[in-house]
Structure formats: C-alpha cells, structure tokens
Scaffold this motif. Structure first.
Motif, short mmCIF file in Angstrom:
data_model
loop_
_atom_site.label_atom_id
_atom_site.label_comp_id
_atom_site.label_asym_id
_atom_site.label_seq_id
_atom_site.Cartn_x
_atom_site.Cartn_y
_atom_site.Cartn_z
N TYR A 10 -17.95 2.23 26.07
CA TYR A 10 -19.36 1.87 25.89
C TYR A 10 -20.20 1.87 27.16
O TYR A 10 -21.42 1.89 27.08
CB TYR A 10 -19.51 0.49 25.21
CG TYR A 10 -18.70 0.33 23.96
CD1 TYR A 10 -18.90 1.16 22.86
CD2 TYR A 10 -17.70 -0.63 23.87
CE1 TYR A 10 -18.13 1.03 21.70
CE2 TYR A 10 -16.94 -0.78 22.72
CZ TYR A 10 -17.15 0.06 21.64
OH TYR A 10 -16.41 -0.07 20.51
N MET A 11 -19.58 1.80 28.34
CA MET A 11 -20.38 1.77 29.56
C MET A 11 -19.60 2.36 30.72
O MET A 11 -18.36 2.30 30.74
CB MET A 11 -20.82 0.34 29.89
CG MET A 11 -19.70 -0.63 30.13
SD MET A 11 -20.28 -2.35 30.20
CE MET A 11 -21.54 -2.22 31.44
N PRO A 12 -20.30 2.98 31.68
CA PRO A 12 -19.61 3.58 32.82
C PRO A 12 -19.11 2.52 33.78
O PRO A 12 -19.55 1.36 33.76
CB PRO A 12 -20.71 4.44 33.47
CG PRO A 12 -21.98 3.73 33.13
CD PRO A 12 -21.77 3.16 31.76
N THR A 13 -18.16 2.93 34.64
CA THR A 13 -17.72 2.02 35.70
C THR A 13 -18.83 1.86 36.74
O THR A 13 -19.64 2.74 36.95
CB THR A 13 -16.45 2.54 36.39
OG1 THR A 13 -16.73 3.82 36.96
CG2 THR A 13 -15.30 2.66 35.39
N ARG A 14 -18.81 0.71 37.36
CA ARG A 14 -19.76 0.43 38.46
C ARG A 14 -18.94 -0.11 39.63
O ARG A 14 -18.78 -1.32 39.78
CB ARG A 14 -20.82 -0.56 38.00
CG ARG A 14 -21.72 0.03 36.90
CD ARG A 14 -22.80 -0.95 36.49
NE ARG A 14 -23.76 -0.30 35.61
CZ ARG A 14 -23.68 -0.29 34.28
NH1 ARG A 14 -22.66 -0.89 33.69
NH2 ARG A 14 -24.60 0.30 33.56
N PRO A 15 -18.41 0.79 40.44
CA PRO A 15 -17.43 0.38 41.45
C PRO A 15 -18.00 -0.45 42.59
O PRO A 15 -17.26 -0.92 43.44
CB PRO A 15 -16.89 1.71 41.96
CG PRO A 15 -17.96 2.70 41.67
CD PRO A 15 -18.60 2.25 40.41
N PHE A 16 -19.30 -0.66 42.59
CA PHE A 16 -19.93 -1.50 43.61
C PHE A 16 -20.07 -2.94 43.13
O PHE A 16 -20.49 -3.81 43.89
CB PHE A 16 -21.33 -0.97 43.95
CG PHE A 16 -22.21 -0.77 42.73
CD1 PHE A 16 -22.89 -1.83 42.17
CD2 PHE A 16 -22.32 0.48 42.15
CE1 PHE A 16 -23.69 -1.66 41.05
CE2 PHE A 16 -23.11 0.67 41.02
CZ PHE A 16 -23.80 -0.42 40.47
#
Length: 387
Positions: A261-267
């Motif tokens: 459902y949502m992309p990764t946000r590695p920050f």
C-alpha cells in the motif's frame, strides 16, 4: 606504510596514509596570529594538536618534539632548524622528492592555494604523489575539494586543508562523507583550538543494547505521534531509540522494509508518541516534540553502532496509539507508545523486524538502558519516579 606515531614523523617521512575514517589531524597555523600567538599556541599544545605550522624556523625552535613542527617558508632557508616537515610550493621551490634528495634528513611535502583550474590540477597531481599536501581553497565552494579528494582516492598521502574557523572545519570534514585527513586552523583566537579539537576528534561511540522481553501490548486510545524524517538514508537494521521513560528505550526501525500500500521511506522513523524520549546524541535526550529541522538525532544500529544524523522534518499527527510494555534482564521496566499500525516496527535481536501490532508477551526486542535520570536532556543523579 609508515605513519606518524601520534605526533611525530617517522623515518620514512610520511605522516600517515590518506586518513579517511581514521584519526584525523589537528594543525595550528602560527602565521598571522599576532598578539594571540603564545596563548593559542599553548592551548593547541595542551589539546594535543598534531602539528604546529610557522613560516620562520625560529618560531618552531621553542616547540617540544612531541608535536610535529611544520615549516611553510616563503623562500627556502639555508637552515631548516628543528622542522620535522617542510611544505613547499612545487611550482616555485621544486618537487618535494627532488628537494628531499638535495637536503638529506629533511622531509618535504607540498602546499597549494587553489583559486583556479590550473591550481586545482596541480593540487590533484600533488595528492597522488606527495606524502603530505596542505591545501587552501579560496573560493566559497566545496567543489574543488571534492575533486581533490576524489583524485586522492587510493593514494598514500595525507591531505590537510586550511580552515578559518571551527564551523568551516565541520564542513570540510564531511565533504565526500570522509573529508581530508585533517584541518589546519588559521587566524585563531583563544578557545578556538579547544573547540577545533572537539570537532575533529568527536566520535559517536557504540551503545550497549540489551534484549528486552515484551510483557504486554494494549491499545492506548488516540494521541499525537511523531514521524522523524532525517536527511540520511537509514539502513535496514538502523533506527532511533524511543521510550516513555528516560531509563529505558526501544529501538524503532526505519521505514526501509517494504509493506503493501505504500512505498518505503528510508529516511524516516515512525517513532512514537510526542512525549517520548529519544537520544539527540550518545549523552543527551530530547522529547520527540522537541526535535526540529536542522537538529540532530542519534541513529542506532542493531549492533549498537551509532551516528548523529540531521533532522529534516518532524511530522506530528493524531493517530490511534499502541502501548508496549517490556522488561530488561535487570528488571527495569520499559514502555513505548507508538502509532497503532503494522507499518510501525521495532527491532529484535539479530536485527529481526517486528511489526508492532504483532508483538506478543514473550517476544524479544532490542533496547537501551541509559541508567540515569534526566533533567532538560542532561543525565543527573536525583530521585525521580516515572510511571
């Protein structure tokens, strides 16, 4: 490769390899200090500076042999005095290797003022060839330094860059992640040598993480939680420590692991309720609500390694909350309140990733026990009950 033993040059005349990631050097330039020369010079010696730089051999004579005495002459003198290292302009004085043959027992490196493409090309040649290179970048851009550092990759020399203040030193040391092998402070006033030593030698030490055992998980109503968005790509086994009490925190992992459902946000770390503690550095706590753009937070790996990262934004929003209770082997009770959703995750031993909503009593998670109470973020020994 032969290196400096702390402060002194060795017989081979090379003061260290390209010291990216190792112990970086503090140099002080006596030239131009005027009335502050003696005071700042004594301060630098007290702080254990690696080298003192002067233009006249007479200015180096009083210095103890525990510091590398660096001569930067306008014209080559007949007698180099007690200088351990002489830095020359190859285009004016000749190549350091040739000068070393002419003057047995004297060690030579090079120096460059970089103000145009020709200067930059000469500096790039020197860092690939000479054992020590002192660089002064005259334009307000880091691009020439990036080019020189890239040209030096794999070379065995040490690069020292001139800085006019401690703030500039912090910038230089982070260029291309690693920066030069050290910095030379010019035009200093009393107190600046001490500050420089703190910046250059600053390290973020490892933390001793402990295994916590989950004792309970329950819904905790609604409240504000903080997502901490950093200016850094966080690793999959890396996050920040968060806890409802200052004496115990849980390692909340970054959003580097995929979910539907949502992309990764590695920050990002979806960290916890806004009143929660975190570590701004290895000593000082902050409430999540206090973090703001331009500040720092301590990123922590599952193996305990740490690094300070810059906060780019803190997103505070109202969400359902989940309260997680755990206990340390010492009996210390730990609590963490996070957003009640499966994409909020914590790390367990071996960097195992746990969705917070899937935690059950008996599960193990990683935590940290600072061991002291806190007052406005500072550790303090006083009576304090946190429930």
């Amino acid at each position: 490769m032969t290196v400096i033993d702390e402060n002194k040059l060795t017989a081979a005349g090379s003061p260290g390899g390209t010291d990216f990631g190792g112990d970086r050097k503090c140099w002080l330039d006596l030239r131009g200090l005027g009335e502050w020369r003696q005071a700042v010079g004594e301060e630098a010696l007290h702080q254990g500076f690696d080298a003192i730089v002067a233009a006249d051999p007479a200015d180096l004579a009083p210095l103890p042999p525990s510091v590398t005495r660096v001569l930067v002459p306008e014209e080559l003198p007949d007698d180099f005095g007690v200088a351990d290292l002489v830095l020359v302009d190859p285009r004016r004085h000749g190549m350091p290797s040739v000068l070393a043959e002419r003057h047995p027992g004297v060690r030579f490196g090079s120096r460059h003022d970089v103000r145009d493409p020709d200067d930059l090309a000469a500096a790039c040649e020197s860092v690939r060839r000479d054992p020590v290179v002192l660089l002064h970048f005259l334009d307000p851009t880091n691009i020439p330094m990036e080019i020189v550092l890239a040209a030096a990759d794999g070379a065995e020399g040490t690069i020292i860059t001139r800085v006019d203040g401690v703030d500039d030193a912090a910038v230089h040391l982070s260029v291309l992640e690693h920066g030069p092998g050290g910095v030379m402070l010019a035009g200093a006033a009393p107190g600046e040598a001490t500050r420089l030593a703190q910046v250059v030698r600053d390290r973020s030490p490892d933390l001793e993480l402990v295994t916590l055992t989950v004792t309970g998980v329950r819904h905790a109503g609604t409240g504000e939680r903080a997502c901490v968005d950093t200016c850094t790509y966080l690793r999959q086994d890396e996050g920040i420590l968060v806890g409802s009490r200052s004496r115990g925190m849980v390692l909340c992992v970054s959003e580097t692991h995929p979910l539907p459902y949502m992309p990764t946000r590695p920050f990002r770390v979806n960290a916890g309720a806004i009143m929660s503690y975190t570590l701004a550095d290895h000593e000082h706590t902050r409430y999540l609500s206090e973090l703001a753009a331009g500040g720092t937070v301590l990123a922590v790996g599952a193996d305990g390694r740490t690094r300070r990262v810059t906060v780019g934004r803190v997103k505070i929003e109202t969400r359902p909350l989940l309260s997680i209770d755990a206990v340390a082997p010492t009996g210390e009770r730990v609590n963490l309140i996070v957003q009640d959703d499966w994409h909020v995750r914590v790390l367990g031993p071996g960097a195992t990733v746990h969705n917070s909503t899937s935690l059950r009593p008996g599960d193990e998670v990683l935590g940290y026990l600072p061991g002291r109470e806190r007052h406005v973020g500072y550790p303090i020994d006083e009576l304090c009950y946190e429930q």
